[in-house]
Design a protein around this motif. Structure first.
Motif, short mmCIF file in Angstrom:
data_model
loop_
_atom_site.label_atom_id
_atom_site.label_comp_id
_atom_site.label_asym_id
_atom_site.label_seq_id
_atom_site.Cartn_x
_atom_site.Cartn_y
_atom_site.Cartn_z
N MET A 1 -9.32 -16.60 -31.33
CA MET A 1 -9.09 -16.56 -32.75
C MET A 1 -10.12 -15.60 -33.38
SD MET A 1 -8.94 -19.71 -35.45
CE MET A 1 -7.71 -20.49 -34.44
N GLN A 2 -9.63 -14.82 -34.29
CA GLN A 2 -10.48 -13.81 -34.95
C GLN A 2 -11.44 -14.47 -35.94
OE1 GLN A 2 -8.23 -11.11 -37.37
NE2 GLN A 2 -9.94 -9.75 -37.73
N THR A 3 -12.69 -13.99 -35.95
CA THR A 3 -13.68 -14.43 -36.92
C THR A 3 -14.08 -13.24 -37.79
OG1 THR A 3 -14.54 -16.11 -35.40
CG2 THR A 3 -15.96 -15.48 -37.23
N VAL A 4 -14.06 -13.41 -39.11
CA VAL A 4 -14.44 -12.34 -40.03
C VAL A 4 -15.52 -12.86 -40.95
CG1 VAL A 4 -12.18 -11.20 -39.96
CG2 VAL A 4 -12.62 -12.93 -41.68
N ASN A 5 -16.39 -11.96 -41.40
CA ASN A 5 -17.42 -12.40 -42.36
C ASN A 5 -16.82 -12.41 -43.77
OD1 ASN A 5 -17.73 -9.81 -43.59
ND2 ASN A 5 -19.01 -9.16 -41.88
N GLU A 8 -15.91 -8.97 -45.34
CA GLU A 8 -14.69 -8.39 -44.76
C GLU A 8 -13.46 -9.16 -45.24
OE1 GLU A 8 -12.54 -7.54 -40.44
OE2 GLU A 8 -14.57 -8.36 -40.48
N ALA A 9 -13.56 -10.49 -45.34
CA ALA A 9 -12.43 -11.31 -45.81
C ALA A 9 -12.05 -10.92 -47.24
CB ALA A 9 -12.77 -12.79 -45.72
N LYS A 10 -13.06 -10.66 -48.08
CA LYS A 10 -12.76 -10.28 -49.46
C LYS A 10 -12.09 -8.92 -49.53
CE LYS A 10 -16.93 -11.03 -51.23
NZ LYS A 10 -18.01 -11.16 -52.23
N THR A 11 -12.54 -7.97 -48.72
CA THR A 11 -11.98 -6.62 -48.79
C THR A 11 -10.64 -6.51 -48.07
OG1 THR A 11 -13.25 -5.90 -46.87
CG2 THR A 11 -14.24 -5.54 -49.03
N GLN A 12 -10.38 -7.37 -47.10
CA GLN A 12 -9.15 -7.31 -46.30
C GLN A 12 -8.26 -8.53 -46.52
OE1 GLN A 12 -8.35 -4.68 -44.32
NE2 GLN A 12 -10.20 -3.67 -45.04
N LEU A 13 -8.38 -9.19 -47.66
CA LEU A 13 -7.68 -10.45 -47.87
C LEU A 13 -6.17 -10.35 -47.69
CD1 LEU A 13 -7.99 -13.42 -48.55
CD2 LEU A 13 -7.80 -12.84 -50.96
N SER A 14 -5.54 -9.35 -48.25
CA SER A 14 -4.07 -9.22 -48.13
C SER A 14 -3.65 -9.10 -46.67
CB SER A 14 -3.58 -8.01 -48.91
OG SER A 14 -3.75 -8.21 -50.28
N ARG A 15 -4.34 -8.27 -45.92
CA ARG A 15 -4.01 -8.09 -44.50
C ARG A 15 -4.23 -9.39 -43.74
NH1 ARG A 15 -6.73 -7.45 -39.98
NH2 ARG A 15 -8.74 -7.17 -41.01
N ILE A 28 -13.38 -17.68 -41.27
CA ILE A 28 -14.30 -16.94 -42.14
C ILE A 28 -15.69 -17.50 -41.89
CG2 ILE A 28 -14.95 -16.38 -44.51
CD1 ILE A 28 -12.01 -16.64 -45.28
N ALA A 29 -16.64 -16.58 -41.64
CA ALA A 29 -18.01 -16.99 -41.34
C ALA A 29 -18.99 -16.37 -42.33
CB ALA A 29 -18.37 -16.55 -39.92
N VAL A 38 -8.58 -20.43 -41.66
CA VAL A 38 -7.43 -20.12 -42.51
C VAL A 38 -6.20 -20.09 -41.61
CG1 VAL A 38 -6.39 -18.46 -44.09
CG2 VAL A 38 -8.87 -18.76 -44.07
N THR A 39 -5.21 -20.89 -42.00
CA THR A 39 -3.99 -20.99 -41.21
C THR A 39 -2.79 -21.12 -42.15
OG1 THR A 39 -2.93 -22.15 -39.38
CG2 THR A 39 -4.09 -23.51 -40.96
N ARG A 40 -1.63 -20.80 -41.65
CA ARG A 40 -0.39 -20.91 -42.41
C ARG A 40 -0.15 -22.37 -42.80
NH1 ARG A 40 4.39 -18.96 -38.93
NH2 ARG A 40 4.26 -21.06 -38.12
N LEU A 41 0.29 -22.62 -44.03
CA LEU A 41 0.47 -23.99 -44.51
C LEU A 41 1.49 -24.80 -43.73
CD1 LEU A 41 0.28 -23.78 -48.40
CD2 LEU A 41 -1.29 -24.90 -46.83
#
Length: 81
Positions: A1-5, A8-15, A28-29, A38-41
């Motif tokens: 599973m991918q971990t982002v800081n 990066e989460a703020k700048t790449q939120l849509s993606r 998110i770390a 973060v997972t699909r509902l």
């Protein structure tokens, strides 16, 4: 599973949201420490109990279920020739 800081989460939120919607959850770390996942509902959670047959053993269906009330129904909607 991918971990982002967080940055990066703020700048790449849509993606990242598009990725999660496709079933690819991510974490998110902050300073390398995992904070949230973060997972699909509608994605089933681990250990989720299936709903099919959820009342098994709690109710019974009488053997004559398909003919219950037949006399009363016949009186109400009987043959009217």
């Amino acid at each position: 599973m991918q971990t982002v800081n967080i940055h990066e989460a703020k700048t790449q939120l849509s993606r990242l949201i598009d990725q999660a919607v496709k079933g690819e959850s991510f974490i998110i770390a902050k300073a390398g420490k995992p904070l949230v996942k973060v997972t699909r509902l509608d994605a089933p959670s681990a250990g989720q109990i299936r709903r099919l047959g959820f009342m098994e053993g709690q109710i019974t269906v009488p053997d004559d279920f398909d003919s219950m009330g037949a006399k009363e129904i016949e009186l109400l909607f009987g043959d009217e020739e």
